[in-house]
Design a protein around this motif. Structure first.
Motif, PDB file in Angstrom:
ATOM      1  N   GLY A  53       0.816  -1.219   0.000  1.00  0.00           N
ATOM      2  CA  GLY A  53       0.000   0.000   0.000  1.00  0.00           C
ATOM      3  C   GLY A  53       0.842   1.258   0.000  1.00  0.00           C
ATOM      4  N   GLY A  54       1.888   1.278   0.815  1.00  0.00           N
ATOM      5  CA  GLY A  54       2.775   2.443   0.870  1.00  0.00           C
ATOM      6  C   GLY A  54       3.492   2.661  -0.442  1.00  0.00           C
ATOM      7  N   CYS A  55       3.981   1.584  -1.038  1.00  0.00           N
ATOM      8  CA  CYS A  55       4.694   1.681  -2.304  1.00  0.00           C
ATOM      9  C   CYS A  55       3.773   2.169  -3.418  1.00  0.00           C
ATOM     10  N   VAL A  56       2.558   1.635  -3.474  1.00  0.00           N
ATOM     11  CA  VAL A  56       1.602   2.070  -4.498  1.00  0.00           C
ATOM     12  C   VAL A  56       1.302   3.551  -4.342  1.00  0.00           C
ATOM     13  N   ALA A  57       1.032   3.998  -3.123  1.00  0.00           N
ATOM     14  CA  ALA A  57       0.710   5.411  -2.882  1.00  0.00           C
ATOM     15  C   ALA A  57       1.875   6.317  -3.287  1.00  0.00           C
ATOM     16  N   ILE A  58       3.093   5.934  -2.904  1.00  0.00           N
ATOM     17  CA  ILE A  58       4.267   6.743  -3.244  1.00  0.00           C
ATOM     18  C   ILE A  58       4.499   6.753  -4.754  1.00  0.00           C
ATOM     19  N   THR A  59       4.364   5.604  -5.390  1.00  0.00           N
ATOM     20  CA  THR A  59       4.539   5.512  -6.849  1.00  0.00           C
ATOM     21  C   THR A  59       3.537   6.412  -7.558  1.00  0.00           C
ATOM     22  N   LEU A  60       2.285   6.395  -7.104  1.00  0.00           N
ATOM     23  CA  LEU A  60       1.247   7.242  -7.712  1.00  0.00           C
ATOM     24  C   LEU A  60       1.536   8.722  -7.493  1.00  0.00           C
ATOM     25  N   ARG A  61       1.976   9.095  -6.289  1.00  0.00           N
ATOM     26  CA  ARG A  61       2.290  10.495  -5.995  1.00  0.00           C
ATOM     27  C   ARG A  61       3.432  10.975  -6.906  1.00  0.00           C
ATOM     28  N   ILE A 114      -0.090   2.671 -13.593  1.00  0.00           N
ATOM     29  CA  ILE A 114       1.108   3.061 -12.846  1.00  0.00           C
ATOM     30  C   ILE A 114       1.158   2.335 -11.496  1.00  0.00           C
ATOM     31  N   ALA A 115       0.016   2.169 -10.846  1.00  0.00           N
ATOM     32  CA  ALA A 115      -0.035   1.468  -9.549  1.00  0.00           C
ATOM     33  C   ALA A 115       0.556   0.065  -9.684  1.00  0.00           C
ATOM     34  N   ALA A 116       0.320  -0.582 -10.804  1.00  0.00           N
ATOM     35  CA  ALA A 116       0.829  -1.938 -11.027  1.00  0.00           C
ATOM     36  C   ALA A 116       2.353  -1.960 -11.177  1.00  0.00           C
ATOM     37  N   LYS A 117       2.971  -0.786 -11.339  1.00  0.00           N
ATOM     38  CA  LYS A 117       4.420  -0.712 -11.500  1.00  0.00           C
ATOM     39  C   LYS A 117       5.148  -0.471 -10.183  1.00  0.00           C
ATOM     40  N   CYS A 118       4.429  -0.431  -9.093  1.00  0.00           N
ATOM     41  CA  CYS A 118       5.051  -0.284  -7.773  1.00  0.00           C
ATOM     42  C   CYS A 118       6.051  -1.412  -7.580  1.00  0.00           C
ATOM     43  N   PRO A 119       7.300  -1.095  -7.233  1.00  0.00           N
ATOM     44  CA  PRO A 119       8.324  -2.132  -7.105  1.00  0.00           C
ATOM     45  C   PRO A 119       8.004  -3.238  -6.101  1.00  0.00           C
ATOM     46  N   VAL A 120       7.350  -2.906  -5.001  1.00  0.00           N
ATOM     47  CA  VAL A 120       7.036  -3.938  -3.998  1.00  0.00           C
ATOM     48  C   VAL A 120       5.972  -4.892  -4.539  1.00  0.00           C
ATOM     49  N   ALA A 121       4.930  -4.351  -5.148  1.00  0.00           N
ATOM     50  CA  ALA A 121       3.892  -5.212  -5.725  1.00  0.00           C
ATOM     51  C   ALA A 121       4.476  -6.086  -6.837  1.00  0.00           C
ATOM     52  N   LYS A 122       5.371  -5.516  -7.627  1.00  0.00           N
ATOM     53  CA  LYS A 122       6.006  -6.295  -8.687  1.00  0.00           C
ATOM     54  C   LYS A 122       6.830  -7.437  -8.111  1.00  0.00           C
ATOM     55  N   MET A 123       7.501  -7.203  -6.984  1.00  0.00           N
ATOM     56  CA  MET A 123       8.277  -8.274  -6.338  1.00  0.00           C
ATOM     57  C   MET A 123       7.363  -9.446  -5.976  1.00  0.00           C
ATOM     58  N   VAL A 124       6.182  -9.126  -5.473  1.00  0.00           N
ATOM     59  CA  VAL A 124       5.245 -10.169  -5.055  1.00  0.00           C
ATOM     60  C   VAL A 124       4.626 -10.844  -6.279  1.00  0.00           C
TER      61      VAL A 124
END
Length: 136
Positions: A53-61, A114-124
């Protein structure tokens, strides 16, 4: 100092209470009472959901700032879903993103991409390889 993120976790002698150190930051990890812990902190899964969640929010910002879009407050709720299937329990994550300010349909579509490009989500999602070893 290495640019590679790292975390050191030590399990204490108090049930499942663990202490983690990341750079100059500390976190506590535990299990709820009904799982044998003392409920002194979030579970490992809760930290994973928080990291996504944090990574997605930061990536979007970051993306919105480059585009000059004012999204206001960004909220990302991440929940684990479990369903019983003929092959056993299937676990998945549900991610709900909302913005304080109005966004157009075009912006909405791009922000979801862009949310799908969050590095943490991509790791998972990409099942990052973990090289485990026991050291003395």
């Amino acid at each position: 100092m290495s640019n590679n993120p790292s975390s050191k976790v030590e399990l204490t002698s108090r049930n499942y209470l663990a202490e983690a150190k990341m750079r100059n930051h500390f976190a506590v990890i535990d299990e709820p009472l009904d799982k044998g812990g003392d409920d002194n902190g979030p579970t490992p899964v809760e930290y994973l959901l928080t990291a996504i969640g944090g990574c997605v929010a930061i990536t979007l910002r970051m993306y919105a700032e480059r585009k000059g879009w004012d999204l206001g407050k960004i909220t990302v709720n991440v929940n684990q879903k479990q369903e019983l299937t003929p092959n056993g329990i299937k676990k998945s994550l549900i991610e709900e993103i909302s913005f304080e300010k109005e966004v157009t349909e075009e912006q909405r579509a791009k922000l979801l991409e862009i949310a799908a490009k969050c590095p943490v989500a991509k790791m998972v999602k990409e099942a990052t390889e973990i090289d485990s070893k026991i050291t003395s």
